[in-house]
Structures are given as structure tokens and as C-alpha cells.
Design a protein around this motif. Structure first.
Motif, short mmCIF file in Angstrom:
data_model
loop_
_atom_site.label_atom_id
_atom_site.label_comp_id
_atom_site.label_asym_id
_atom_site.label_seq_id
_atom_site.Cartn_x
_atom_site.Cartn_y
_atom_site.Cartn_z
N MET A 237 0.85 -1.21 0.00
CA MET A 237 0.00 0.00 0.00
C MET A 237 0.88 1.26 0.00
SD MET A 237 -3.30 0.88 2.33
CE MET A 237 -2.69 1.52 3.88
N THR A 238 1.99 1.21 0.77
CA THR A 238 2.89 2.37 0.85
C THR A 238 3.56 2.63 -0.50
OG1 THR A 238 3.29 1.74 3.14
CG2 THR A 238 4.78 3.37 2.21
N LEU A 239 3.83 1.57 -1.22
CA LEU A 239 4.48 1.71 -2.52
C LEU A 239 3.52 2.28 -3.56
CD1 LEU A 239 7.08 1.03 -4.20
CD2 LEU A 239 5.96 -1.12 -4.79
N ILE A 240 2.28 1.78 -3.57
CA ILE A 240 1.37 2.20 -4.65
C ILE A 240 0.46 3.37 -4.27
CG2 ILE A 240 1.38 -0.03 -5.87
CD1 ILE A 240 -1.16 -0.80 -4.51
N ASP A 241 0.23 3.57 -2.99
CA ASP A 241 -0.66 4.66 -2.58
C ASP A 241 -0.23 5.18 -1.20
OD1 ASP A 241 -2.70 6.39 -2.16
OD2 ASP A 241 -4.34 4.95 -2.43
N VAL A 242 0.86 5.93 -1.20
CA VAL A 242 1.45 6.36 0.08
C VAL A 242 0.50 7.25 0.88
CG1 VAL A 242 2.69 8.38 -0.81
CG2 VAL A 242 3.57 7.18 1.18
N LEU A 243 -0.36 8.02 0.16
CA LEU A 243 -1.28 8.90 0.88
C LEU A 243 -2.29 8.10 1.69
CD1 LEU A 243 -1.90 11.81 -1.63
CD2 LEU A 243 -0.50 11.79 0.43
N LYS A 244 -2.65 6.95 1.15
CA LYS A 244 -3.57 6.09 1.88
C LYS A 244 -2.88 5.54 3.14
CE LYS A 244 -7.00 2.52 1.04
NZ LYS A 244 -7.58 1.61 0.06
N THR A 245 -1.60 5.18 3.00
CA THR A 245 -0.85 4.72 4.19
C THR A 245 -0.80 5.83 5.23
OG1 THR A 245 0.50 3.24 2.87
CG2 THR A 245 1.36 3.84 5.02
N LEU A 246 -0.52 7.06 4.80
CA LEU A 246 -0.45 8.17 5.75
C LEU A 246 -1.79 8.36 6.45
CD1 LEU A 246 1.60 10.87 3.79
CD2 LEU A 246 2.34 9.49 5.72
N GLU A 247 -2.86 8.26 5.66
CA GLU A 247 -4.20 8.43 6.22
C GLU A 247 -4.46 7.36 7.29
OE1 GLU A 247 -7.18 8.80 3.19
OE2 GLU A 247 -8.77 8.28 4.60
N TYR A 248 -4.10 6.12 6.98
CA TYR A 248 -4.34 5.05 7.94
C TYR A 248 -3.42 5.15 9.16
CZ TYR A 248 -8.33 2.92 5.96
OH TYR A 248 -9.62 2.72 5.58
N LEU A 249 -2.20 5.60 8.95
CA LEU A 249 -1.32 5.80 10.11
C LEU A 249 -1.93 6.83 11.06
CD1 LEU A 249 2.22 5.73 8.48
CD2 LEU A 249 1.39 4.17 10.23
N ALA A 250 -2.55 7.85 10.47
CA ALA A 250 -3.19 8.88 11.30
C ALA A 250 -4.37 8.28 12.07
CB ALA A 250 -3.66 10.05 10.43
N TYR A 251 -5.21 7.54 11.37
CA TYR A 251 -6.36 6.91 12.06
C TYR A 251 -5.90 5.96 13.16
CZ TYR A 251 -9.82 8.46 8.58
OH TYR A 251 -10.66 9.19 7.79
N LEU A 252 -4.82 5.23 12.88
CA LEU A 252 -4.35 4.23 13.84
C LEU A 252 -3.61 4.84 15.03
CD1 LEU A 252 -3.14 1.61 11.21
CD2 LEU A 252 -5.07 1.32 12.77
N GLY A 253 -3.34 6.15 14.92
CA GLY A 253 -2.78 6.85 16.07
C GLY A 253 -1.27 6.99 16.07
N PHE A 254 -0.64 6.86 14.91
CA PHE A 254 0.82 7.06 14.83
C PHE A 254 1.14 8.47 15.30
CE2 PHE A 254 4.69 8.08 12.28
CZ PHE A 254 5.52 7.11 12.81
N ASN A 255 2.08 8.57 16.22
CA ASN A 255 2.40 9.85 16.83
C ASN A 255 3.41 10.61 15.97
OD1 ASN A 255 2.71 11.95 18.57
ND2 ASN A 255 3.68 10.77 20.19
N VAL A 256 2.97 11.72 15.36
CA VAL A 256 3.90 12.50 14.52
C VAL A 256 4.46 13.69 15.29
CG1 VAL A 256 3.21 11.92 12.19
CG2 VAL A 256 1.82 13.50 13.48
#
Ligand SMILES: [Ca+2]
Ligand SMILES: [Ca+2]
Length: 256
Positions: A237-256
Motif C-alpha cells: 500500500m505504501t508503494l502504490i498509494d502512500v497517501l492512503k498509508t499516511l491516512e491510515y497511520l493517522a487513524y491508527l494513532g501514529f504519533n507524529v
């Protein structure tokens, strides 16, 4: 004020004698910056459904070991994440005493339950400290309407031509820990139920369990996705659609 529930506060002031002028500005500013109505229903003396839903999600994200309780370590991380300061042990104990006094099942094994966490925010608002709850919500990406902000979900990312995208070491660590947290029976694989729970902080899963990840990634003998399979799907997913990965990392609570 009883006739106009939309009025948040009322203060008598005078431009002539300058009576309560700074108070007036303080409350006016507060009503705009940290409004009560999206968070709290005065008549019911309770949090709004949207506020509860957001706080439940935040609770889940902060519950690192997944035991449905926030222990001292998890509360400290939460405090650091929201307010950039550690929680003093004495204050932590005082908070727990207040929760315990008001709702006995707000504390369990010296840790805060979801009920206790929600009560605490009710208390902040009742004591006029809306800004505390707002700070928490904003830190976890919520806007004034208690929706996740677009720029929090999809921050601008410039990918130079010819470059590809992959998960960083920190991203891999986060997603591995998440897998381990939700692999409740510890069999090294995500059952359909565990897979559903891992995305419980997101609006929906990014893929179908039965027709996508289970079919295309490494699984165990039962056909359930292993850690290797989980990381493979996320790497793709990160390779083909990195924005989707970023979106899911945000939903999952990745601390930026
Ligand atoms: Ca916990
Ligand atoms: Ca499992």
C-alpha cells in the motif's frame, strides 16, 4: 442564561469603569477558541455523542498493551503527547482519587478505565477547563466539528520524480507493535475478528480481509494473516498509494 442555552457564559462589565473588561475578553475568546457545545450537552450534563466517540478512539490508541485500561505509563505517554510535559506522580494519584470518588468503576487495578477517562473529561468541562479536552482532541487530529482534519489525514508529501515510497523504521515498528497488540490470542496471526479490531479506530479497513489481504499475503495454516502478511500488505500500500498509508497511520494513532 437558562433561556438561551447557546450562551456559554455571562459577565457583567463596564466600558466606563473598565469593570471586568479583561474577564469579558477572556470569556469571549474562550467561547470561540474552546467552545462547549460541540463537547458537552448542558441539559444532560454529559459529553456529546461525537465527543464521546472521539475520546473512545483516543483511549484505544493510548491503551498500548490493549487491556482496556490506562496505566501510569500509558497515562504519562498520553500526557506527553498532548501537553508535552510529564505527569507529576502526585497529580496522577490525585486524579485517580477524584475519579474513584465519583465513579467507583472508573479505576481498576490502579489504572483508569474508559468510563473513568470519559468522566475526567466531563469534569474538565464542568470546571470550565474546556481547553484541556480541546487540546487532547486537536492533538489527535480533530477539527471544530470533531471530524479528523484533512491535513492531518493527508499531509502534503512531495515525492521527487523517479523515487518510490516505503515505510520508515519507525513506521514498521509502530505497525508491528499494533499487530502484536491486537493479536489477542498470541498465535502470530490476525483472525478476522482481530483484523476487524485493529481497524476499530478507523472509519473502515483499507482492504477486505476475505478477498484481499487473506488471498494475497502470507497466512498461517488456518488461512489467517501472519505478521509477515500484514507487513507485506502495508508495504505494498505504501508503494502504490502512500497517501492512503499516511491516512491510515493517522487513524491508527501514529504519533507524529
Ligand atoms: Ca493499558
Ligand atoms: Ca491471533
Amino acid at each position: 442564561m437558562e433561556d438561551f442555552p447557546e450562551v456559554e457564559s455571562c459577565v457583567e462589565c463596564s466600558a466606563k469603569t473598565l469593570h471586568n473588561i479583561s474577564e469579558m475578553f477572556y470569556y469571549a475568546q474562550k467561547a470561540v477558541l474552546h467552545p462547549t457545545s460541540p463537547l458537552y450537552i448542558m441539559e444532560e450534563q454529559d459529553l456529546t455523542p461525537a465527543c464521546k466517540k472521539s475520546l473512545v478512539r483516543i483511549f484505544k490508541i493510548c491503551d498500548i498493551d490493549g487491556d482496556n485500561l490506562l496505566n501510569d505509563y500509558e497515562l504519562n505517554l498520553f500526557q506527553r503527547r498532548c501537553f508535552n510535559t510529564p505527569l507529576q506522580p502526585q497529580i496522577l494519584d490525585e486524579v485517580k482519587v477524584v475519579i474513584q470518588k465519583n465513579i467507583p468503576d472508573g479505576i481498576f487495578h490502579d489504572a483508569v478505565t474508559l468510563k473513568g477517562f470519559l468522566f475526567l473529561h466531563c469534569l474538565f468541562i464542568q470546571r470550565g477547563r474546556n481547553e484541556t479536552t480541546w487540546a487532547v482532541l486537536r492533538r489527535f487530529g480533530y477539527n471544530e466539528q470533531l471530524e479528523m482534519c484533512k491535513d492531518y489525514l493527508r499531509p502534503t508529501l512531495k515525492i521527487p520524480p523517479g523515487s518510490s515510497t516505503e515505510l520508515s523504521h519507525r513506521g514498521q515498528q509502530f505497525l508491528t507493535a499494533l499487530f502484536e497488540r491486537y493479536d489477542k490470542d498470541g498465535d502470530g496471526a490476525l483472525s478476522p475478528e482481530e483484523h476487524k479490531m485493529i481497524f476499530s479506530t478507523c472509519p473502515s479497513a483499507p482492504w477486505s480481509y476475505s478477498t484481499d489481504i487473506r488471498k494475497s499475503c502470507p497466512t498461517n495454516d488456518q488461512g489467517w494473516v501472519t505478521l509477515h502478511g500484514w507487513m507485506c500488505r502495508l508495504t505494498l500500500m505504501t508503494l502504490i498509494d502512500v497517501l492512503k498509508t499516511l491516512e491510515y497511520l493517522a487513524y491508527l494513532g501514529f504519533n507524529v
